[in-house]
Scaffold this active site. Structure first.
Site, PDB file in Angstrom:
ATOM      1  N   SER A   1      12.814  44.232  48.601  1.00 33.64           N
ATOM      2  CA  SER A   1      13.889  45.224  48.640  1.00 33.64           C
ATOM      3  C   SER A   1      15.217  44.512  48.838  1.00 33.64           C
ATOM      4  CB  SER A   1      13.661  46.179  49.814  1.00 33.64           C
ATOM      5  OG  SER A   1      14.827  46.933  50.057  1.00 33.64           O
TER       6      SER A   1
ATOM      7  N   TYR B   1      12.139  46.295  58.252  1.00 35.33           N
ATOM      8  CA  TYR B   1      11.841  46.408  56.819  1.00 35.33           C
ATOM      9  C   TYR B   1      12.383  45.189  56.053  1.00 35.33           C
ATOM     10  CZ  TYR B   1      11.938  48.880  52.246  1.00 35.33           C
ATOM     11  OH  TYR B   1      11.786  49.269  50.952  1.00 35.33           O
TER      12      TYR B   1
ATOM     13  N   LYS C   1      10.212  42.531  54.019  1.00 36.91           N
ATOM     14  CA  LYS C   1      10.433  42.383  52.576  1.00 36.91           C
ATOM     15  C   LYS C   1      10.788  40.950  52.204  1.00 36.91           C
ATOM     16  CE  LYS C   1       9.649  46.495  50.888  1.00 36.91           C
ATOM     17  NZ  LYS C   1       8.334  46.673  50.235  1.00 36.91           N
TER      18      LYS C   1
HETATM   19  P1  NAI Z   1       6.559  56.078  48.064  1.00 38.03           P
HETATM   20  O1  NAI Z   1       6.541  56.557  49.478  1.00 38.03           O
HETATM   21  O2  NAI Z   1       6.571  57.090  46.986  1.00 38.03           O
HETATM   22  O3  NAI Z   1       5.373  55.075  47.782  1.00 38.03           O
HETATM   23  C1  NAI Z   1       4.765  54.277  48.764  1.00 38.03           C
HETATM   24  C2  NAI Z   1       3.294  54.582  48.761  1.00 38.03           C
HETATM   25  O4  NAI Z   1       2.627  53.691  49.665  1.00 38.03           O
HETATM   26  C3  NAI Z   1       2.979  56.007  49.224  1.00 38.03           C
HETATM   27  O5  NAI Z   1       2.261  56.688  48.211  1.00 38.03           O
HETATM   28  C4  NAI Z   1       2.163  55.809  50.489  1.00 38.03           C
HETATM   29  O6  NAI Z   1       1.164  56.779  50.691  1.00 38.03           O
HETATM   30  C5  NAI Z   1       1.578  54.416  50.274  1.00 38.03           C
HETATM   31  N1  NAI Z   1       1.209  53.775  51.534  1.00 38.03           N
HETATM   32  C6  NAI Z   1       1.917  53.738  52.675  1.00 38.03           C
HETATM   33  N2  NAI Z   1       1.247  53.066  53.625  1.00 38.03           N
HETATM   34  C7  NAI Z   1       0.075  52.652  53.058  1.00 38.03           C
HETATM   35  C8  NAI Z   1      -1.024  51.898  53.538  1.00 38.03           C
HETATM   36  N3  NAI Z   1      -1.071  51.448  54.792  1.00 38.03           N
HETATM   37  N4  NAI Z   1      -2.048  51.644  52.682  1.00 38.03           N
HETATM   38  C9  NAI Z   1      -2.018  52.110  51.401  1.00 38.03           C
HETATM   39  N5  NAI Z   1      -1.004  52.841  50.913  1.00 38.03           N
HETATM   40  C10 NAI Z   1       0.044  53.114  51.723  1.00 38.03           C
HETATM   41  O7  NAI Z   1       7.869  55.139  47.937  1.00 38.03           O
HETATM   42  P2  NAI Z   1       8.343  54.170  46.759  1.00 38.03           P
HETATM   43  O8  NAI Z   1       9.817  54.234  46.756  1.00 38.03           O
HETATM   44  O9  NAI Z   1       7.606  54.426  45.523  1.00 38.03           O
HETATM   45  O10 NAI Z   1       7.959  52.746  47.356  1.00 38.03           O
HETATM   46  C11 NAI Z   1       7.177  51.790  46.680  1.00 38.03           C
HETATM   47  C12 NAI Z   1       7.564  50.407  47.175  1.00 38.03           C
HETATM   48  O11 NAI Z   1       8.876  50.080  46.736  1.00 38.03           O
HETATM   49  C13 NAI Z   1       7.584  50.279  48.695  1.00 38.03           C
HETATM   50  O12 NAI Z   1       7.065  49.026  49.069  1.00 38.03           O
HETATM   51  C14 NAI Z   1       9.047  50.354  49.022  1.00 38.03           C
HETATM   52  O13 NAI Z   1       9.358  49.722  50.251  1.00 38.03           O
HETATM   53  C15 NAI Z   1       9.638  49.619  47.823  1.00 38.03           C
HETATM   54  N6  NAI Z   1      11.033  49.877  47.575  1.00 38.03           N
HETATM   55  C16 NAI Z   1      11.436  51.078  47.070  1.00 38.03           C
HETATM   56  C17 NAI Z   1      12.772  51.282  46.821  1.00 38.03           C
HETATM   57  C18 NAI Z   1      13.248  52.525  46.182  1.00 38.03           C
HETATM   58  O14 NAI Z   1      14.450  52.580  45.853  1.00 38.03           O
HETATM   59  N7  NAI Z   1      12.420  53.525  45.971  1.00 38.03           N
HETATM   60  C19 NAI Z   1      13.799  50.276  47.168  1.00 38.03           C
HETATM   61  C20 NAI Z   1      13.258  49.055  47.633  1.00 38.03           C
HETATM   62  C21 NAI Z   1      11.930  48.873  47.840  1.00 38.03           C
END
Ligand code: NAI
Length: 301
Positions: free
Chosen positions: A153, A166, A170
């Site tokens: 990130s 975080y 990251k």
């Molecule tokens: P999201 O919340 O839609 O997706 C994250 C998923 O990880 C969720 O479906 C959740 O249930 C799952 N999860 C959480 N803890 C878990 C665990 N212990 N075991 C298995 N699954 C688990 O959010 P998003 O935005 O799609 O995030 C995806 C990745 O991208 C994350 O790592 C986030 O930190 C990263 N990210 C996202 C950004 C954005 O702008 N959306 C910016 C920078 C990084």
């Protein structure tokens, strides 16, 4: 040139029950990959769990003619990581691709951060990537083939208020990926990092009106390319979102040299700061060894 495909390839995607991971899963499956759709199915702060998210994505993939199997393990334990790889082996016989994508948020300004909010975030993002990738990496080593992507990130790569936990997790992934790239080289295993930006449930309250131009599907093309057989890029970091893809790099400036083996004084550091800070002629080392090699001629005088 022909379209890129993933027939006979098996991909583990963590946190693929929604947001970015779901898009990666749909795209790779539409090009022939078999997908382990891992998702704990909890809330954005890591609490709770459920099967629905992973199941729905699998149904979506299957309805479109693709292959997918759900997995509900948390990435936060070695047993969870092992079970995710086992799901891939038991159902599809191999593991070619790991996309570490699962994520949660526990934002707090540094002075107010409690240990439990540090642990929860390090557990999912950083330890989770270790626990998921290690058993898969062993399989990849045997196969002499693997493609790994970690999701970092801008909060870590560049810094962001209220996200020390975080951001540290990251940026830890950048270290993990860099070393995997070095260790994986002779086994045809690549490892790269993305720093995405997109409107998902994690970010929808933060992005404001810009959010509508930042869609999760805009991230998947880069990720899919990085895990394709024809992509041999490794040890790289990319910023991706809103239709832009850009290389991010850790560069080494030429620096100031007092003399081979000499000891700079405090005042000499101050007096040579312009040269120390000058980025002209920088290089991008691909390993610690590479950096040492750059010092070699200086030490030799
Ligand atoms: P999201 O919340 O839609 O997706 C994250 C998923 O990880 C969720 O479906 C959740 O249930 C799952 N999860 C959480 N803890 C878990 C665990 N212990 N075991 C298995 N699954 C688990 O959010 P998003 O935005 O799609 O995030 C995806 C990745 O991208 C994350 O790592 C986030 O930190 C990263 N990210 C996202 C950004 C954005 O702008 N959306 C910016 C920078 C990084």
């Amino acid at each position: 040139m022909a379209d890129i495909r993933y027939d006979d390839r098996v991909a583990i995607i963590t946190g693929a029950g929604g947001g970015l991971g779901r898009q990666h899963a749909l795209l790779l499956a539409s090009r022939g990959a078999a997908i382990v759709v891992n998702d704990l199915g909890g809330n954005t702060d890591g609490t709770g769990s459920g099967h629905t998210m992973a199941e729905l994505v699998c149904k979506e993939i299957e309805a479109a003619g693709g292959k997918a199997v759900p997995n509900y393990d948390s990435v936060t334990t070695p047993e969870g990581g092992e079970a995710i790889t086992k799901t891939a082996i038991d159902n599809f016989g191999r593991v070619d691709i790991v996309i570490n994508n699962a994520g949660i948020l526990r934002d707090k300004s540094f002075a107010n951060l409690e240990p439990e909010n540090l642990d929860a975030v390090l557990d999912v993002h950083l330890r989770g990537a270790f626990f998921v990738t290690q058993p898969a990496f062993r399989v990849m080593k045997e196969q002499q083939y693997g493609r790994i992507v970690c999701t970092a990130s801008a909060a870590g790569v560049f810094g962001n208020f209220g996200q020390t936990n975080y951001g540290a997790a990251k940026m830890g992934l950048v270290g993990l990926s860099n070393v995997l790239a070095v260790e994986g080289k002779k086994y045809n295993i690549t490892s790269n990092v993305i720093a995405p930006l997109a409107k998902t449930r994690l970010t929808e309250d933060l992005l404001g009106p810009l959010g509508d131009k930042l869609q999760p599907e805009q991230i998947a093309g880069l990720v899919a390319y990085l895990v394709s057989e024809e992509c041999t890029l490794t040890h790289e970091i990319f910023s991706v979102g809103g239709g832009r893809v850009a290389r991010v790099f850790v560069g080494l400036a030429k620096g100031w040299v007092k003399g081979a083996g000499e000891t700079p004084s405090i005042e000499e550091i101050r007096d040579n700061l312009t040269q120390i800070m000058d980025t002209e002629g920088y290089t991008i080392p691909t390993s610690a060894q590479d950096e040492l090699m750059a010092l070699g001629p200086i030490l030799a005088g």
